[in-house]
Design a protein around this motif. Structure first.
Motif, PDB file in Angstrom:
ATOM      1  N   CYS A 351       0.836  -1.210   0.000  1.00 45.75           N
ATOM      2  CA  CYS A 351       0.000   0.000   0.000  1.00 45.75           C
ATOM      3  C   CYS A 351       0.868   1.258   0.000  1.00 45.75           C
ATOM      4  O   CYS A 351       0.589   2.219  -0.726  1.00 45.75           O
ATOM      5  CB  CYS A 351      -0.937   0.004   1.206  1.00 45.75           C
ATOM      6  SG  CYS A 351      -0.099  -0.265   2.774  1.00 45.75           S
ATOM      7  N   CYS A 439      -3.677  -5.788  -0.237  1.00 48.05           N
ATOM      8  CA  CYS A 439      -3.105  -6.759   0.708  1.00 48.05           C
ATOM      9  C   CYS A 439      -2.841  -8.118   0.061  1.00 48.05           C
ATOM     10  O   CYS A 439      -1.877  -8.793   0.418  1.00 48.05           O
ATOM     11  CB  CYS A 439      -4.001  -6.900   1.930  1.00 48.05           C
ATOM     12  SG  CYS A 439      -4.214  -5.320   2.793  1.00 48.05           S
ATOM     13  N   CYS A 442       0.640  -8.221  -1.293  1.00 50.51           N
ATOM     14  CA  CYS A 442       1.685  -7.658  -0.419  1.00 50.51           C
ATOM     15  C   CYS A 442       2.607  -8.749   0.120  1.00 50.51           C
ATOM     16  O   CYS A 442       2.197  -9.893   0.347  1.00 50.51           O
ATOM     17  CB  CYS A 442       1.008  -6.941   0.744  1.00 50.51           C
ATOM     18  SG  CYS A 442       2.162  -6.092   1.836  1.00 50.51           S
ATOM     19  N   TYR A 444       3.638  -8.660   3.090  1.00 52.30           N
ATOM     20  CA  TYR A 444       3.191  -8.885   4.470  1.00 52.30           C
ATOM     21  C   TYR A 444       1.780  -9.488   4.484  1.00 52.30           C
ATOM     22  O   TYR A 444       1.024  -9.332   3.523  1.00 52.30           O
ATOM     23  CB  TYR A 444       3.191  -7.555   5.246  1.00 52.30           C
ATOM     24  CG  TYR A 444       4.580  -6.992   5.404  1.00 52.30           C
ATOM     25  CD1 TYR A 444       5.489  -7.554   6.300  1.00 52.30           C
ATOM     26  CD2 TYR A 444       4.990  -5.899   4.647  1.00 52.30           C
ATOM     27  CE1 TYR A 444       6.768  -7.044   6.440  1.00 52.30           C
ATOM     28  CE2 TYR A 444       6.273  -5.380   4.777  1.00 52.30           C
ATOM     29  CZ  TYR A 444       7.157  -5.960   5.679  1.00 52.30           C
ATOM     30  OH  TYR A 444       8.422  -5.455   5.813  1.00 52.30           O
ATOM     31  N   VAL A 446      -1.833  -9.508   6.045  1.00 50.04           N
ATOM     32  CA  VAL A 446      -2.682  -8.572   6.774  1.00 50.04           C
ATOM     33  C   VAL A 446      -3.403  -9.237   7.946  1.00 50.04           C
ATOM     34  O   VAL A 446      -3.761  -8.589   8.924  1.00 50.04           O
ATOM     35  CB  VAL A 446      -3.675  -7.870   5.818  1.00 50.04           C
ATOM     36  CG1 VAL A 446      -4.740  -8.833   5.311  1.00 50.04           C
ATOM     37  CG2 VAL A 446      -4.282  -6.641   6.449  1.00 50.04           C
ATOM     38  N   CYS A 455       1.568  -7.864   8.826  1.00 45.34           N
ATOM     39  CA  CYS A 455       1.364  -6.491   8.353  1.00 45.34           C
ATOM     40  C   CYS A 455       1.835  -5.506   9.424  1.00 45.34           C
ATOM     41  O   CYS A 455       1.312  -5.505  10.540  1.00 45.34           O
ATOM     42  CB  CYS A 455      -0.118  -6.276   8.061  1.00 45.34           C
ATOM     43  SG  CYS A 455      -0.515  -4.541   7.790  1.00 45.34           S
TER      44      CYS A 455
HETATM   45  S1  SF4 Z   1      -0.737  -6.201   4.309  1.00 44.37           S
HETATM   46 FE1  SF4 Z   1      -0.421  -4.337   5.472  1.00 44.37          FE
HETATM   47  S2  SF4 Z   1       1.367  -3.384   4.513  1.00 44.37           S
HETATM   48 FE2  SF4 Z   1       0.588  -4.907   3.103  1.00 44.37          FE
HETATM   49  S3  SF4 Z   1      -0.806  -3.795   1.744  1.00 44.37           S
HETATM   50 FE3  SF4 Z   1      -2.040  -4.636   3.409  1.00 44.37          FE
HETATM   51  S4  SF4 Z   1      -2.115  -2.999   4.892  1.00 44.37           S
HETATM   52 FE4  SF4 Z   1      -0.442  -2.494   3.529  1.00 44.37          FE
END
Ligand code: SF4
Ligand SMILES: Cc1cc2nc3c(=O)[nH]c(=O)nc-3n(C[C@H](O)[C@H](O)[C@H](O)COP(=O)(O)OP(=O)(O)OC[C@H]3O[C@@H](n4cnc5c(N)ncnc54)[C@H](O)[C@@H]3O)c2cc1C
Length: 510
Positions: A351, A439, A442, A444, A446, A455
């Protein structure tokens, strides 16, 4: 004797108050691209192109209309590199005995200009900026005696004042002042978002692009794919484009964020409204006409009008009532440096990467990216307000101190102790997951909070809640967060705080 009429780079309209009663045969318009204004922050390259090109087009236009214009184009070797120096020289060369201008949009220049009459030894008339719907005094009168200033109530005054979206009986159209509850849909690709309005750069703009590439090479961002309007006619076409293609869905998807669409259903009009190419009231009237004609639903039009009539006017009022002290506020006592990835976009947080990368390419990110992604992260991470404010001032084409500072320092960082907003917009990764499709792409996870791949927003959120208990526990709008936090098992709370501590020690690695 002639007057010198100074027109600033964000005052590009012949309706500007400085030109009222001017005599185009006698008076001289002065405009200048000066080093001091172009470099007081690391302005995005596209912002410099937009303003220099729009200024040059404006100067050509008024000259063709019979005005005398002194225009200083940027060159690093110019002798005069401040507005004051340019005006002083023009006073010497023309024998003018008075300077007229319209109030500027930031405290720094305002302070300088209010000393000019002594330093230049001529009367300097600084006129109110009548492009705003509320004057500074009107806002101060409204604010006087109120314990809390809330945008919603000020906005209603502005609706009454303008009659926009009001019935003949003085009631809000649709029976409600605010349709915000309808404006929180996630966007899943349907209906498709319209392409943004584009203008191909003309010769003048191409010259400015070359100039910026040569002399502002170390500034943030890129000039590539510059497609902003630089004339009032093209800005008007951008408004028509918004009303035809995006306004109908503006409300529904106002809070949505997309992994592959930079602009969604936003208007992308702030760069033009803020520099004078579009008039804010006329923009609201055009949207209201679309509603009356059945071309856009009420939640979209009311939501849009509220941003301009409400938020835009409200933050300006807050700024001028509270400067210069406002810029120094840091009520949450933040001390952390801004992570370097704000300048590079080089982070594994999808994000953040997406919002910063769009900002670098476009000098634009929409409101929810600014508030709930880059802003939210800075709030949770406890970044020094001054540093994050400087970043926002530099990176957006629409950024001017009067509008950027209250939005960042007040709305995002809550550094004014809740003067502008009743609660901080702090949120965990869940919010970003709910409003976006980032997410699933990503690095990470979430739905994890304490593990190495969790996250970062999750643990940072609880860390923020915990470390600011004294600031927020008694805030009725935050009570539920504290109850949720206190209900969690002690081991869980400890693990979250440990993870938060670890993240804060090494933000750069995220
Ligand atoms: S997992 Fe967390 S860091 Fe990754 S896109 Fe979603 S909110 Fe952003
Ligand atoms: C951290 C942060 C920093 C911001 N910095 C700026 C800034 O430097 N300059 C700026 O013009 N806006 C700023 N905003 C407000 C808002 O994000 C932008 O005005 C908006 O994203 C501009 O894009 P748009 O024209 O597509 O807006 P739309 O979403 O289409 O909204 C319509 C118009 O409403 C006005 N508006 C909406 N929200 C606000 C607001 N909170 N304050 C003032 N006007 C608003 C703008 O004129 C905008 O063009 C900031 C918001 C946040 C949260």
């Amino acid at each position: 004797m002639p007057n010198l009429i100074l027109i600033l780079g964000d005052q590009l309209t012949t309706n500007i108050s400085a030109l009222e009663d001017a005599d185009r045969k006698q008076d001289r318009i002065v405009m200048a691209e000066v080093h001091d204004e172009a470099t007081y922050t690391n302005h995005h390259k596209k912002k410099i192109v937009l303003l220099f090109s729009a200024m040059r087009h404006f100067a050509q236009r008024v000259e063709a209309d019979g005005w005398q214009v002194h225009y200083q184009a940027y060159h690093p070797d110019n002798h005069e590199q401040s507005l004051e120096a340019v005006v002083a020289r023009q006073l010497r060369e023309t024998g003018a005995d008075r300077v007229i201008t319209t109030e500027c949009g930031e405290w720094r220049l305002h302070e300088q200009m209010s000393q000019w009459h002594e330093r230049l030894d001529v009367p300097v008339e600084i006129r109110p900026d009548t492009r705003f719907i509320a004057s500074k005094q009107e806002f101060a009168d409204w604010a006087e005696g109120r314990k809390q200033l809330r945008m919603e109530f000020f906005y209603r005054e502005m609706r009454r004042k303008t009659g926009l979206m009001m019935t003949s009986g003085g009631k809000p159209e649709g029976g409600q002042w605010n349709f915000d509850a309808d404006n929180r849909r996630k966007w899943t690709g349907k209906p498709p978002a319209p392409a943004p309005f584009r203008v191909e750069p003309d010769e003048l703009t191409r010259e400015v692009i070359d100039l910026v590439e040569e002399h502002f090479a170390d500034h943030f961002g890129t000039t590539e794919d510059f497609h902003f309007a630089v004339t009032p006619e093209d800005a008007e076409r951008a408004l028509d484009h918004f009303i035809d293609f995006a306004l109908p869905c503006f409300g529904d998807f106002q809070d949505a964020i997309s992994d592959d669409e930079d602009w969604l259903f936003h208007s992308i009009l702030s760069p033009y409204i803020n520099c004078g190419l579009l008039d804010p009231l006329a923009v609201c009237e055009a949207a209201a006409r679309a509603w009356h004609a059945g071309r856009a639903p009420i939640n979209a039009v009311e939501g849009f009008v509220r941003q301009i009539l409400g938020w835009r006017e409200f933050v300006r009022g807050i700024y001028w009532m509270n400067m210069p002290g406002y810029a120094k506020e840091n009520r949450l006592g933040n001390t952390r440096a801004l992570p370097w990835f704000y300048w590079t976009g080089d982070t594994k947080m999808r994000c953040m990467h997406k919002a910063i990368d769009a900002t670098r390419r476009n000098a634009y990110a929409h409101h929810i990216q600014r508030l709930m992604v880059t802003g939210n992260f800075a709030l949770l991470a406890g970044v020094r307000p001054e540093e994050i404010c400087d970043w926002y001032l530099a990176v957006y084409a629409d950024a001017y101190d009067w509008v950027e500072l209250p939005n960042v320092l007040g709305m995002v960082m809550h550094a004014d102790g809740g003067y502008l907003g009743s609660k901080p917009y702090a949120a965990s990764g869940k919010y970003i997951q709910r409003m976006s499709d980032h997410c699933s792409n990503c690095h990470y996870k979430v739905n994890k909070s304490t593990e190495a791949d969790a996250c970062p927003f999750n643990a940072l959120y609880w860390h923020f809640i915990d470390r600011h208990r004294d600031d927020f526990a008694s805030n009725p709008r935050m009570g539920m967060m504290y109850r949720n936090w206190d209900r969690q098992k002690p081991e869980r709370r400890e693990a979250l705080l440990r993870r938060g501590d670890d993240l804060l020690i090494d933000l750069e690695q995220l």
